[in-house]
Motif scaffolding. Structure first.
Motif, PDB file in Angstrom:
ATOM      1  N   ARG A 272      83.035  42.657  28.415  1.00 64.19           N
ATOM      2  CA  ARG A 272      83.601  42.196  27.144  1.00 64.19           C
ATOM      3  C   ARG A 272      83.327  43.165  25.998  1.00 64.19           C
ATOM      4  O   ARG A 272      83.501  42.822  24.839  1.00 64.19           O
ATOM      5  CB  ARG A 272      83.040  40.818  26.779  1.00 64.19           C
ATOM      6  CG  ARG A 272      83.358  39.721  27.792  1.00 64.19           C
ATOM      7  CD  ARG A 272      82.986  38.341  27.240  1.00 64.19           C
ATOM      8  NE  ARG A 272      81.573  38.236  26.868  1.00 64.19           N
ATOM      9  CZ  ARG A 272      80.595  37.925  27.714  1.00 64.19           C
ATOM     10  NH1 ARG A 272      80.866  37.712  29.000  1.00 64.19           N
ATOM     11  NH2 ARG A 272      79.343  37.820  27.301  1.00 64.19           N
ATOM     12  N   GLY A 273      82.900  44.369  26.307  1.00 68.05           N
ATOM     13  CA  GLY A 273      82.669  45.367  25.264  1.00 68.05           C
ATOM     14  C   GLY A 273      81.288  45.324  24.658  1.00 68.05           C
ATOM     15  O   GLY A 273      81.057  45.900  23.589  1.00 68.05           O
ATOM     16  N   GLY A 274      80.353  44.662  25.334  1.00 72.04           N
ATOM     17  CA  GLY A 274      78.987  44.613  24.835  1.00 72.04           C
ATOM     18  C   GLY A 274      78.205  45.877  25.151  1.00 72.04           C
ATOM     19  O   GLY A 274      78.699  46.786  25.835  1.00 72.04           O
ATOM     20  N   HIS A 275      76.986  45.912  24.660  1.00 72.66           N
ATOM     21  CA  HIS A 275      76.116  47.066  24.859  1.00 72.66           C
ATOM     22  C   HIS A 275      74.775  46.617  25.432  1.00 72.66           C
ATOM     23  O   HIS A 275      74.311  45.503  25.146  1.00 72.66           O
ATOM     24  CB  HIS A 275      75.868  47.793  23.535  1.00 72.66           C
ATOM     25  CG  HIS A 275      77.110  48.343  22.910  1.00 72.66           C
ATOM     26  ND1 HIS A 275      77.534  49.631  23.105  1.00 72.66           N
ATOM     27  CD2 HIS A 275      78.032  47.764  22.089  1.00 72.66           C
ATOM     28  CE1 HIS A 275      78.654  49.838  22.439  1.00 72.66           C
ATOM     29  NE2 HIS A 275      78.979  48.710  21.811  1.00 72.66           N
ATOM     30  N   VAL A 276      74.165  47.505  26.198  1.00 72.26           N
ATOM     31  CA  VAL A 276      72.823  47.261  26.716  1.00 72.26           C
ATOM     32  C   VAL A 276      71.851  48.172  25.988  1.00 72.26           C
ATOM     33  O   VAL A 276      72.048  49.395  25.931  1.00 72.26           O
ATOM     34  CB  VAL A 276      72.740  47.529  28.232  1.00 72.26           C
ATOM     35  CG1 VAL A 276      71.301  47.373  28.726  1.00 72.26           C
ATOM     36  CG2 VAL A 276      73.654  46.569  28.986  1.00 72.26           C
ATOM     37  N   VAL A 277      70.825  47.570  25.397  1.00 74.06           N
ATOM     38  CA  VAL A 277      69.769  48.312  24.718  1.00 74.06           C
ATOM     39  C   VAL A 277      68.507  48.204  25.573  1.00 74.06           C
ATOM     40  O   VAL A 277      68.014  47.099  25.808  1.00 74.06           O
ATOM     41  CB  VAL A 277      69.504  47.748  23.308  1.00 74.06           C
ATOM     42  CG1 VAL A 277      68.427  48.565  22.603  1.00 74.06           C
ATOM     43  CG2 VAL A 277      70.784  47.737  22.489  1.00 74.06           C
ATOM     44  N   ASP A 278      68.017  49.329  26.031  1.00 76.81           N
ATOM     45  CA  ASP A 278      66.819  49.356  26.872  1.00 76.81           C
ATOM     46  C   ASP A 278      65.634  49.727  25.988  1.00 76.81           C
ATOM     47  O   ASP A 278      65.574  50.836  25.449  1.00 76.81           O
ATOM     48  CB  ASP A 278      66.999  50.379  27.992  1.00 76.81           C
ATOM     49  CG  ASP A 278      65.963  50.240  29.101  1.00 76.81           C
ATOM     50  OD1 ASP A 278      64.774  50.041  28.768  1.00 76.81           O
ATOM     51  OD2 ASP A 278      66.334  50.355  30.277  1.00 76.81           O
ATOM     52  N   VAL A 279      64.698  48.790  25.814  1.00 74.78           N
ATOM     53  CA  VAL A 279      63.593  48.988  24.877  1.00 74.78           C
ATOM     54  C   VAL A 279      62.307  49.420  25.574  1.00 74.78           C
ATOM     55  O   VAL A 279      61.259  49.523  24.938  1.00 74.78           O
ATOM     56  CB  VAL A 279      63.328  47.701  24.061  1.00 74.78           C
ATOM     57  CG1 VAL A 279      64.591  47.249  23.358  1.00 74.78           C
ATOM     58  CG2 VAL A 279      62.770  46.586  24.934  1.00 74.78           C
ATOM     59  N   ARG A 280      62.385  49.714  26.864  1.00 74.82           N
ATOM     60  CA  ARG A 280      61.185  50.101  27.604  1.00 74.82           C
ATOM     61  C   ARG A 280      60.696  51.493  27.187  1.00 74.82           C
ATOM     62  O   ARG A 280      61.446  52.279  26.600  1.00 74.82           O
ATOM     63  CB  ARG A 280      61.472  50.076  29.101  1.00 74.82           C
ATOM     64  CG  ARG A 280      61.793  48.685  29.658  1.00 74.82           C
ATOM     65  CD  ARG A 280      62.183  48.787  31.123  1.00 74.82           C
ATOM     66  NE  ARG A 280      63.361  49.611  31.310  1.00 74.82           N
ATOM     67  CZ  ARG A 280      63.614  50.328  32.408  1.00 74.82           C
ATOM     68  NH1 ARG A 280      62.754  50.329  33.414  1.00 74.82           N
ATOM     69  NH2 ARG A 280      64.733  51.044  32.491  1.00 74.82           N
TER      70      ARG A 280
END
Length: 458
Positions: A272-280
């Protein structure tokens, strides 16, 4: 009548947001009530300080329409019944006491006097705290700050000089306060609203008249050249928040949560056009991450880079590691207006790979492994100019979303320690770059490993 510095020691609680480089202030008014100045939407530290002293927040004063965080004044009015004090020229659309130059507010023994100090913004006010006729201190917001004055280009480059000249007049007005007057700025070291590095966050009028290069400028033109010459880039989200603060941030009904997402939920979000933010941490992201994820390690500066690099109008999913504070992620996002937080990947990368999810790696190398490879330095212009690896291509991290095509193929991406470099590498990888590596360290580590000097002042 108290000594001004003694008043600050006993009644003033600075609340420093080291990530954004700002200070809010809680003033104990001596009768169980408090004044909050430039409080952000993340009120956790302020509420803890008020609870320790048994204080209820009766007043919430904002010096200007903040560009780097959402104000907590509306939330304080809703939760505590605080009266909001702010500039009439800001045309805020929510209930507040509109103040003009010279207006005074009786705080119940002490008085808060508004001083019009435009420059950082058009409607900027400073607030002088008075005991009778004596100045206990002045909240200067983004006007006079330690060693400088806040930037004047947030309303557009075409107005930067005009506002710098207004800032000149405002600083000289503030310099007319008695020399011992404590100065309590909002912006400080680490803030993209200000320029100079340094540890001190409060000062006095006398100290600034001696040491502030802008206050010692011999004339207005010199002041303007010095101020405008000190300005670098600033996060993209700064352009959105003044209007959000004018309208008033949405009131939060309860402590925000970050829902758990299954791998299938996350795939749907990406569709759906979202984003993944990886905070590791950097090493964990390097070892394996979801294709297309953007690495923004969770630390004090998380909000800055989230707001600079990702849109606020698309759903965001978070990949966190064991023990990372989900509440901290949420509050950092909310204080800069990121409301569309879909949730966090339940079980982290182990759950993703167990469900058949693909993962990618990015090489993490030490300084002695750079030889023969192009280097991409993604630090701020001032950092690169001060000292960098010879031959390094320079593109600021904040520019990579539009300039990824200018990055050299197969580059080793470098910053000061590795966090920003991994963010940059994740953006480049998302845009199709391959063969990248990230320097585990910075230019100083390269100089130590090779015995060669860094290039300076170029």
């Amino acid at each position: 009548m108290e000594d001004p510095m003694g008043f600050a020691d006993d009644h003033l609680v600075p609340l420093v947001d080291s990530g954004l480089g700002n200070s809010a202030y809680l003033v104990d008014l001596g009768d169980g009530r408090a004044l909050a100045v430039d409080a952000s939407r993340d009120l956790r530290a302020l509420r803890e300080a008020a609870a320790r002293r048994g204080l209820a927040v009766a007043y919430a004063a904002d010096t200007h329409l903040h560009a780097d965080f959402l104000s907590g004044a509306v939330q304080l009015a809703h939760d505590d019944g605080a009266s909001i004090l702010a500039s009439a020229a800001g045309h805020r659309t929510f209930e507040h006491t509109p103040l003009a130059d010279g207006d005074e507010t009786d705080l119940g023994g002490l008085t808060l006097r508004a001083l019009a100090t435009p420059g950082h913004t058009d409607e900027h006010l400073s607030f002088v705290l008075l005991d009778g006729s004596r100045e206990l201190g002045v909240f200067t917001g983004g006007s006079l700050i330690v060693g400088s004055a806040a930037r004047t280009d947030l309303l557009g480059a075409d107005r930067a000089e005009e506002l710098a000249r207004a800032q000149y007049r405002s600083l000289r007005r503030l310099a007319g306060l008695p020399d011992p007057t404590p100065v309590w700025p909002t912006h400080g070291a680490g803030s993209f609203c200000s320029a100079p590095p340094g540890a001190e966050r409060t000062t006095t009028i006398a100290a600034q008249k001696r040491a502030n290069a802008l206050l010692t400028a011999p004339d207005e033109d010199t002041f303007v050249r010095r101020l405008l010459g000190s300005l670098g880039s600033y996060p993209a989200y700064f352009d959105r928040l003044p209007e959000a603060n004018r309208r008033g941030p949405a009131v939060l009904g309860s402590a925000p949560a970050l829902p758990a997402l299954a791998p299938a939920d996350l795939r749907g979000l990406l569709g759906r056009g979202g984003h993944v933010v990886d905070v590791r941490p950097v090493a964990d992201f390097a070892a394996g991450h979801i294709p297309g994820a953007v690495s923004i390690p969770l630390r004090d500066q998380f909000a800055t880079w989230l707001g600079w690099l990702l849109p606020d109008d698309a759903p965001l999913a978070v990949v966190a590691g064991p023990g990372q504070d989900l509440a901290e992620i949420t509050w950092q996002a909310l204080k800069i207006g990121y409301e569309r937080l879909a949730g966090h990947l339940d079980g982290g990368m182990a759950a993703w790979t167990a469900d058949g999810g693909a993962q990618e790696q990015i090489e993490l190398i030490t300084a002695d492994g750079i030889a023969g490879r192009p280097v991409l330095d993604i630090r701020q212009r001032a950092e690169h100019t001060a000292a960098h690896i010879p031959g390094a291509v320079h593109i600021e991290l904040g520019d990579l979303t539009t300039r990824s095509g200018d990055a050299p193929a197969g580059a080793v991406v470098a910053c000061g320690h590795g966090e920003r470099a991994m963010t940059a590498a994740s953006l480049l990888r998302r845009d199709g770059h391959r063969g990248l590596a990230v320097l585990d360290g910075g230019p100083a580590d390269w100089a130590e490993a090779t015995g060669r000097p860094l290039k300076e002042n170029a």
